[in-house]
Write an enzyme that holds these catalytic residues in place. Structure first.
Site, PDB file in Angstrom:
ATOM      1  N   SER A  75       5.021   6.691   2.299  1.00 24.06           N
ATOM      2  CA  SER A  75       5.472   5.511   2.766  1.00 24.06           C
ATOM      3  C   SER A  75       5.006   4.475   1.775  1.00 24.06           C
ATOM      4  O   SER A  75       3.902   4.509   1.405  1.00 24.06           O
ATOM      5  CB  SER A  75       4.879   5.065   4.186  1.00 24.06           C
ATOM      6  N   HIS A  91       1.112   5.180   1.072  1.00 25.80           N
ATOM      7  CA  HIS A  91       0.358   6.069   2.125  1.00 25.80           C
ATOM      8  C   HIS A  91       1.255   7.279   2.120  1.00 25.80           C
ATOM      9  O   HIS A  91       2.188   7.708   2.124  1.00 25.80           O
ATOM     10  CB  HIS A  91       0.647   5.311   3.582  1.00 25.80           C
ATOM     11  N   ASN A 146       0.856  -1.210  -0.155  1.00 22.98           N
ATOM     12  CA  ASN A 146      -0.067   0.047   0.186  1.00 22.98           C
ATOM     13  C   ASN A 146       0.918   1.322  -0.104  1.00 22.98           C
ATOM     14  O   ASN A 146       2.046   1.279   0.611  1.00 22.98           O
ATOM     15  CB  ASN A 146      -1.075  -0.006   1.184  1.00 22.98           C
ATOM     16  N   ASP A 185      -2.927   0.869   8.449  1.00 25.50           N
ATOM     17  CA  ASP A 185      -1.417   1.405   8.047  1.00 25.50           C
ATOM     18  C   ASP A 185      -0.382   0.952   8.909  1.00 25.50           C
ATOM     19  O   ASP A 185       0.585   1.611   9.154  1.00 25.50           O
ATOM     20  CB  ASP A 185      -1.544   2.671   7.849  1.00 25.50           C
TER      21      ASP A 185
HETATM   22  C1  GAR Z   1      -2.462   8.759  -2.568  1.00 25.54           C
HETATM   23  O1  GAR Z   1      -1.835   9.742  -2.097  1.00 25.54           O
HETATM   24  C2  GAR Z   1      -2.349   7.391  -1.871  1.00 25.54           C
HETATM   25  O2  GAR Z   1      -1.118   7.362  -0.907  1.00 25.54           O
HETATM   26  C3  GAR Z   1      -3.692   7.811  -0.861  1.00 25.54           C
HETATM   27  O3  GAR Z   1      -4.630   8.015  -1.849  1.00 25.54           O
HETATM   28  C4  GAR Z   1      -3.804   8.753  -2.698  1.00 25.54           C
HETATM   29  C5  GAR Z   1      -4.402   8.478  -4.118  1.00 25.54           C
HETATM   30  O4  GAR Z   1      -4.083   9.230  -4.985  1.00 25.54           O
HETATM   31  N1  GAR Z   1      -4.047   6.431  -0.005  1.00 25.54           N
HETATM   32  C6  GAR Z   1      -4.337   6.674   1.191  1.00 25.54           C
HETATM   33  O5  GAR Z   1      -4.501   7.737   1.859  1.00 25.54           O
HETATM   34  C7  GAR Z   1      -4.582   5.259   1.806  1.00 25.54           C
HETATM   35  N2  GAR Z   1      -4.738   5.428   3.167  1.00 25.54           N
HETATM   36  P1  GAR Z   1      -4.149   9.046  -6.610  1.00 25.54           P
HETATM   37  O6  GAR Z   1      -5.606   8.145  -6.780  1.00 25.54           O
HETATM   38  O7  GAR Z   1      -4.337  10.045  -7.389  1.00 25.54           O
HETATM   39  O8  GAR Z   1      -3.235   7.964  -6.989  1.00 25.54           O
END
Ligand code: GAR
Length: 197
Positions: free
Chosen positions: A136, A109, A107, A145
């Site tokens: 991360s 984060h 994942n 997480d």
């Molecule tokens: C990313 O920043 C990812 O790390 C986060 O959502 C965003 C997705 O962006 N995920 C989390 O927060 C999971 N807890 P994207 O759809 O533009 O790739």
């Protein structure tokens, strides 16, 4: 070894797109074989552009999280992936799914875990008034997480940062970490199973 990847998204999939672009290089040791989501995600547009099959399994179509998770897992397993990447997938996976896939389940984060876990990591960092946060890549376990860290990097919080500006600076770092993590797994530099021991 060329890894086959299933990537799960919930939103726009900008990190997914970076991965699709990286995997256009014939030297890149991984290929995205399918893209899944828990909704009709905007990021499916990238899948269409790159000719990658998609599947959508919405929690609202199932009586409970467990049966939803089982249906999602069945879709994932159809593709026999070497690695499953959560890239902005905003639902917690039921333990049966995590147990079936982990440690071949990573994942991205937008924080320097274990700081700011959860769905609002960027906002939480701003509210806490920290001077730096981070990005991360972790192995997913059954906590929020809380899994073993594959890689991470610090990112400064700048005066005047909003959730949007800070997140837009974090995402390019996430992309680099994710692509490097996949390279390292494919090349045997990182053993995901060892990280949790
Ligand atoms: C990313 O920043 C990812 O790390 C986060 O959502 C965003 C997705 O962006 N995920 C989390 O927060 C999971 N807890 P994207 O759809 O533009 O790739």
């Amino acid at each position: 070894m060329v890894l086959s990847l299933v990537v799960l998204i919930s939103g726009g999939g900008s990190n997914l797109r970076a991965l699709l672009e990286a995997s256009e290089d014939v030297e890149f040791p991984a290929r995205v074989v399918a893209i899944g989501a828990d909704r009709d995600a905007d990021g499916f547009a990238h899948a269409e552009e790159f000719g990658i099959p998609t599947f959508s399994v919405a929690l609202s179509n199932f009586p409970d999280r467990e049966t939803w998770g089982d249906a999602l897992l069945a879709e994932i397993e159809l593709w026999g992936p070497d690695l499953v990447v959560l890239s902005g997938f905003m639902k917690l996976l039921p333990p049966r799914v995590v147990d079936a896939l982990s440690p071949r389940l990573i994942n991205t984060h937008p924080a320097y875990l274990p700081e700011f876990p959860g769905a609002h990591a960027v906002r939480d960092a701003l509210v806490a008034e920290v001077t730096e946060t981070g990005a991360s890549v972790i192995v997913v376990d059954n906590g929020v997480d809380s899994g073993p860290i594959v890689s991470q990097q610090r990112i400064p919080v700048l005066p005047g940062d909003t959730e949007a500006t800070l997140h837009e600076r974090i995402k390019p770092v996430e992309r680099e970490l994710l692509i490097q993590a996949i390279l390292d797994v494919a090349n045997g530099v990182v053993d995901l199973a060892e990280l949790g021991r």
